[in-house]
Design a protein around this motif. Structure first.
Motif, PDB file in Angstrom:
ATOM      1  N   GLY A   1      17.838  26.029  42.632  1.00  0.00           N
ATOM      2  CA  GLY A   1      18.748  25.266  43.482  1.00  0.00           C
ATOM      3  C   GLY A   1      19.434  24.119  42.784  1.00  0.00           C
ATOM      4  N   MET A   2      19.456  24.123  41.454  1.00  0.00           N
ATOM      5  CA  MET A   2      19.996  22.994  40.699  1.00  0.00           C
ATOM      6  C   MET A   2      21.491  22.793  40.952  1.00  0.00           C
ATOM      7  SD  MET A   2      19.576  22.219  36.628  1.00  0.00           S
ATOM      8  CE  MET A   2      20.488  23.683  36.134  1.00  0.00           C
ATOM      9  N   TYR A   3      22.214  23.881  41.145  1.00  0.00           N
ATOM     10  CA  TYR A   3      23.654  23.800  41.311  1.00  0.00           C
ATOM     11  C   TYR A   3      24.098  23.854  42.773  1.00  0.00           C
ATOM     12  CZ  TYR A   3      24.303  24.536  36.297  1.00  0.00           C
ATOM     13  OH  TYR A   3      24.298  24.407  34.932  1.00  0.00           O
ATOM     14  N   SER A   4      23.197  23.816  43.694  1.00  0.00           N
ATOM     15  CA  SER A   4      23.557  23.947  45.109  1.00  0.00           C
ATOM     16  C   SER A   4      24.545  22.861  45.524  1.00  0.00           C
ATOM     17  CB  SER A   4      22.303  23.859  45.988  1.00  0.00           C
ATOM     18  OG  SER A   4      21.463  24.959  45.751  1.00  0.00           O
TER      19      SER A   4
ATOM     20  N   VAL B   1      23.667  18.602  34.561  1.00  0.00           N
ATOM     21  CA  VAL B   1      23.247  18.695  35.964  1.00  0.00           C
ATOM     22  C   VAL B   1      21.800  18.231  36.127  1.00  0.00           C
ATOM     23  CG1 VAL B   1      22.889  20.267  37.891  1.00  0.00           C
ATOM     24  CG2 VAL B   1      24.915  20.504  36.458  1.00  0.00           C
ATOM     25  N   ARG B   2      20.934  18.578  35.195  1.00  0.00           N
ATOM     26  CA  ARG B   2      19.533  18.127  35.286  1.00  0.00           C
ATOM     27  C   ARG B   2      19.450  16.607  35.215  1.00  0.00           C
ATOM     28  NH1 ARG B   2      18.603  22.817  31.970  1.00  0.00           N
ATOM     29  NH2 ARG B   2      17.421  24.400  33.121  1.00  0.00           N
ATOM     30  N   GLU B   3      20.200  16.014  34.300  1.00  0.00           N
ATOM     31  CA  GLU B   3      20.185  14.558  34.181  1.00  0.00           C
ATOM     32  C   GLU B   3      20.801  13.909  35.419  1.00  0.00           C
ATOM     33  OE1 GLU B   3      19.270  10.928  32.340  1.00  0.00           O
ATOM     34  OE2 GLU B   3      18.584  12.997  32.053  1.00  0.00           O
ATOM     35  N   ALA B   4      21.838  14.510  35.986  1.00  0.00           N
ATOM     36  CA  ALA B   4      22.448  13.979  37.209  1.00  0.00           C
ATOM     37  C   ALA B   4      21.449  13.987  38.355  1.00  0.00           C
ATOM     38  CB  ALA B   4      23.688  14.793  37.572  1.00  0.00           C
ATOM     39  N   HIS B   5      20.616  15.030  38.442  1.00  0.00           N
ATOM     40  CA  HIS B   5      19.563  15.075  39.466  1.00  0.00           C
ATOM     41  C   HIS B   5      18.592  13.913  39.279  1.00  0.00           C
ATOM     42  CE1 HIS B   5      19.918  18.628  42.037  1.00  0.00           C
ATOM     43  NE2 HIS B   5      20.493  19.245  41.015  1.00  0.00           N
ATOM     44  N   LYS B   6      18.198  13.650  38.054  1.00  0.00           N
ATOM     45  CA  LYS B   6      17.229  12.583  37.791  1.00  0.00           C
ATOM     46  C   LYS B   6      17.802  11.212  38.134  1.00  0.00           C
ATOM     47  CE  LYS B   6      14.915  15.049  34.007  1.00  0.00           C
ATOM     48  NZ  LYS B   6      14.600  15.021  32.554  1.00  0.00           N
TER      49      LYS B   6
ATOM     50  N   MET C   1      35.197  28.626  44.184  1.00  0.00           N
ATOM     51  CA  MET C   1      33.811  29.084  44.234  1.00  0.00           C
ATOM     52  C   MET C   1      32.909  27.982  44.779  1.00  0.00           C
ATOM     53  SD  MET C   1      34.474  32.043  42.877  1.00  0.00           S
ATOM     54  CE  MET C   1      32.858  32.745  42.518  1.00  0.00           C
ATOM     55  N   ASN C   2      31.809  28.405  45.371  1.00  0.00           N
ATOM     56  CA  ASN C   2      30.834  27.477  45.927  1.00  0.00           C
ATOM     57  C   ASN C   2      29.432  28.003  45.648  1.00  0.00           C
ATOM     58  OD1 ASN C   2      29.538  26.651  49.163  1.00  0.00           O
ATOM     59  ND2 ASN C   2      29.770  25.257  47.459  1.00  0.00           N
ATOM     60  N   PHE C   3      28.594  27.144  45.102  1.00  0.00           N
ATOM     61  CA  PHE C   3      27.211  27.534  44.829  1.00  0.00           C
ATOM     62  C   PHE C   3      26.377  27.234  46.074  1.00  0.00           C
ATOM     63  CE2 PHE C   3      25.492  28.366  40.434  1.00  0.00           C
ATOM     64  CZ  PHE C   3      24.556  29.266  40.892  1.00  0.00           C
ATOM     65  N   ASN C   4      26.020  28.297  46.782  1.00  0.00           N
ATOM     66  CA  ASN C   4      25.169  28.081  47.948  1.00  0.00           C
ATOM     67  C   ASN C   4      23.708  28.052  47.491  1.00  0.00           C
ATOM     68  OD1 ASN C   4      24.472  30.755  47.545  1.00  0.00           O
ATOM     69  ND2 ASN C   4      25.805  31.520  49.166  1.00  0.00           N
ATOM     70  N   PHE C   5      22.810  28.393  48.334  1.00  0.00           N
ATOM     71  CA  PHE C   5      21.399  28.241  48.006  1.00  0.00           C
ATOM     72  C   PHE C   5      20.917  29.275  46.984  1.00  0.00           C
ATOM     73  CE2 PHE C   5      22.104  26.577  52.268  1.00  0.00           C
ATOM     74  CZ  PHE C   5      21.634  25.299  52.123  1.00  0.00           C
ATOM     75  N   ARG C   6      21.655  30.374  46.797  1.00  0.00           N
ATOM     76  CA  ARG C   6      21.166  31.424  45.906  1.00  0.00           C
ATOM     77  C   ARG C   6      22.170  31.873  44.861  1.00  0.00           C
ATOM     78  NH1 ARG C   6      17.721  35.646  49.753  1.00  0.00           N
ATOM     79  NH2 ARG C   6      16.207  34.107  50.510  1.00  0.00           N
TER      80      ARG C   6
END
Length: 719
Positions: free
Chosen positions: A263-266, A230-235, A365-370
């Motif tokens: 918020g990485m998984y939001s 996920v971190r690499e996908a953000h980059k 499931m859904n990852f919201n802001f928190r």
């Protein structure tokens, strides 16, 4: 006396009390999860009714390697365990089952979901699965894709048993539907040791997904890879607005206890097997655990499933104790050559009990802001179900957060190609694509040198989607046809297959090309021109034109039929008792006069001439005087004259011969009518030319051979 009675009661009580050792495998590479499993498992044992049957947990930690797993199971065998509980993923569980099954020790797996795990065992004892197979999870993910109409998607999975086998059913469902397509499936190296996980493991795969322009990505891998991916996908810009990420239970199990502070998984969607979180028993157990000083975060998928496994094993052992004696004392080690027979009984008893996966249910499931929250569920019988049976369609709901973040469901297609430089294959094809006369061949790649329908569309798309492009001359300057001699494509089709160009213009759609490349929806229908050289302009140029209405095979059939009918007519006239010649033969057989007797005698001697019997008073000679009126020559003349609607004075007298002649005349009437009509049409068509006005006419006619020029935009094959 009293002492003996008390002693007997004590011995009976001891004999009714049974204690068993149950193994618990904990992954040392996941200390936080292992700690939660350890604490909840210990609490579960204290809650069991152990008045007659008790279980003791024998805990062993292992490293995620084959050698460490084998050593851990051997250690448990030395402690005489009757079953082993595990919360490992599918890959590690497969190794555990393969080893333990050799000694008939059941593996009760809480979280392994590989659909092929049942075949991992090498004996009569196999895995006891407490979580539903990935086949059902694939159906849940596919229903999400269908609901939001995300018809194209990519898959990123780990190259292990869980990652590969977990998406087989999803790919099958997409292929079977005909409307969904998996454009790219990328597998990355699945390192067992967490210390070996690094960004380089995923960079290549994520880059290929980005280059594919796919916006919907299904992530199927273990928990240990999720954060790095996920971190690499953000980059790389794969977590921007418009993208969709759907994670399976391997990732969702960890996200369930993640706070998402950064918020990485939001915006993530995920499927997670329902393990009774909404049930009354779950809430009561959790309340009792918390009141006893337990951490509520210990209630997660893996720990709850292991707790369920402890209860299941205890229930099975209690039932076996009530039934009577059985081989309840395993004494195997890894050096033993014989397996424990009682293990088969334990396995069969556990499998006979309800294990909670008869009706698979998944939480969406859904990852919201928190936090990771439940936004619905999926059931095998009804599909997706909204909370509280909401009537609002899933695709219109505003309580689900998507990547961006935003609350409107993405289309699944890209709205921007910022930063991309595309290579466009083209050929000079008016009015589709034309090169300006003011440009030279060296300026072929310059977009400013091209104009036409498709080039104008490319120019408009580049402005709307913010990409740059250049034109590329196709391979051998051809459109693209399949070469039968080499088994390969040439031209622009070859360039697309080999990724030499990204898209092309002026290429017509046909069946062969559609099997290897994708086409957009057509915006223009072209027409083909047919050039036909007529074979003849006038029938009079052929002196045998009167034979042209029928094919040669028809004429041969007619001649053969004339010969056959002629022979049949002669045969019936000669041998029928009611025919002229047949009457004579019949009279010879039935006449009783002396002359006839002599005649029969002569006939018996095969003397067929009757010249010596001119005087007679027998009827047979009267018949003989008529002769055989329909001999072979007369029969031929009778059948032949039927073609010109004429007859003769010699006709068959037998009913069979008359019926045959009537059938023949009816056939001749139909044949003559067909010949007349065909001859008239043939003479008329030859005056008007080829008479081919449509593609259907070209396909149905037999007078002209036809084909397409090789390597043109319509052609499928070369040569």
């Amino acid at each position: 006396m009293l002492r003996q009675s008390l002693l007997m009661l004590a011995m009976q009580a001891v004999s009714m009390f049974h204690g068993y050792e149950v193994g618990l495998l904990l992954n040392a590479a996941s200390p936080e999860t292992s700690a939660a499993i350890r604490r909840l498992s210990a609490f579960t044992v204290t809650q069991l009714d152990q008045s007659s049957t008790t279980v003791h947990l024998q805990e062993v930690s292992y490293e995620p390697t084959y050698l460490s797993i084998m050593q851990s199971i051997c250690s448990l065998l030395e402690r005489n365990v009757v079953a082993i509980l595990s919360a490992s993923g599918s890959t590690l569980t497969k190794v555990q089952v393969n080893i333990a099954s050799q000694f008939n020790i059941p593996i009760i797996s809480g979280t392994a979901t590989n659909p092929f795990l049942e075949s991992a065992g090498s004996g009569k004892v196999d895995i006891v699965r407490l979580s539903p197979s990935d086949i059902y999870q694939s159906q849940a993910v596919f229903d999400l894709l269908k609901t939001y109409k995300w018809h194209q998607f990519s898959i990123l999975a780990s190259a292990d048993d869980y990652g590969i086998d977990g998406v087989v059913q999803l790919q099958h469902l997409a292929s079977q539907s005909g409307k969904f397509k998996t454009n790219t499936v990328q597998y990355f190296n699945a390192a067992l040791d967490v210390a070996d996980i690094n960004v380089d493991m995923f960079t290549k795969e994520l880059t290929l997904i980005k280059d594919s322009l796919e916006k919907v990505i299904v992530l199927n891998c273990g928990t240990r890879f999720a954060d790095t991916i996920v971190r690499e996908a953000h980059k790389m810009g794969l977590m921007e607005e418009g993208f969709v990420w759907i994670a399976t239970d391997g990732v969702a199990a960890q996200l369930e206890v993640t706070t998402n502070e950064d918020g990485m998984y939001s915006g993530y969607l995920a499927t997670l097997p329902n393990y009774g979180k909404d049930s009354e028993s779950y809430n009561d157990t959790k309340a009792a655990y918390v009141s006893a000083g337990g951490d509520p975060s210990d209630f997660r998928l893996s720990s709850v499933k292991v707790s369920d496994g402890i209860k299941l094993v205890h229930r099975a052992l209690s039932k076996m104790d009530l039934k009577g004696s059985w081989d309840s004392e395993p004494s195997q080690t890894c050096d033993s050559s014989d397996a424990w027979l009682g293990g088969i009984e334990v396995f069969d008893e556990i499998m006979s009990l309800p294990n909670g996966i008869a009706n698979p249910t998944y939480d969406v499931m859904n990852f919201n802001f928190r936090a990771f929250v439940k936004v619905g569920s999926w059931q095998e019988t009804v599909g997706l179900v909204a909370p509280d049976n909401s009537l609002t369609p899933w695709e219109e709901r505003k309580d689900i957060v998507f990547v961006g973040p935003h609350y409107t469901s993405p289309s699944g297609f890209g709205s921007s190609l910022t930063g991309y430089h595309l290579r466009v294959g083209t050929i000079h094809e008016p009015p589709i694509a034309m090169m300006s006369d003011s440009c030279t061949e060296n300026q072929f790649s310059d977009p400013d040198c091209w104009y036409g329908w498709c080039t104008d569309i490319i120019e408009r798309l580049s402005k709307d989607l913010n990409f740059t492009y250049e034109y590329v001359r196709p391979h051998k300057n051809k459109y693209g046809a399949f070469q039968k001699d080499t088994g390969a494509w040439n031209g622009m089709v070859k360039d697309i297959i080999e990724s030499r160009i990204d898209l092309t213009t002026a290429l017509a759609i046909n069946a062969a090309r559609s099997q290897v490349i994708d086409f957009s929806s057509p915006f223009f229908e072209d027409q083909l021109a047919m050039a036909v050289y007529p074979k003849s302009t006038r029938s009079s140029s052929n002196m045998f034109f009167f034979l042209e209405p029928f094919h040669q095979s028809v004429w041969v059939s007619i001649i053969g039929l004339v010969v056959l009918i002629t022979l049949l007519t002669n045969f019936l006239s000669k041998f029928s008792p009611l025919g002229d010649f047949g009457k004579k033969i019949h009279s010879m057989q039935v006449c009783s006069c002396e002359q006839c007797f002599l005649r029969r005698k002569v006939k018996a001697e095969r003397m067929c001439r009757f010249a010596d019997t001119k005087t007679h008073d027998c009827l047979v000679d009267e018949v003989f005087d008529h002769g055989n009126t329909l001999d072979l020559s007369n029969s031929t003349w009778l059948i032949g004259t039927g073609f010109v609607l004429q007859g003769t004075d010699k006709l068959p007298t037998a009913p069979s011969g008359r019926f045959l002649l009537f059938t023949w005349w009816f056939f001749v009437m139909i044949l003559t009518s067909m010949y007349t009509a065909n001859l008239t049409a043939h003479l008329t068509m030859n005056w008007s030319g080829a008479n081919i006005y449509s593609l259907e006419d070209l396909l149905t006619q037999r007078d002209y051979s036809w084909g397409l020029l090789a390597d043109r935009k319509y052609g499928q094959y070369d040569g």
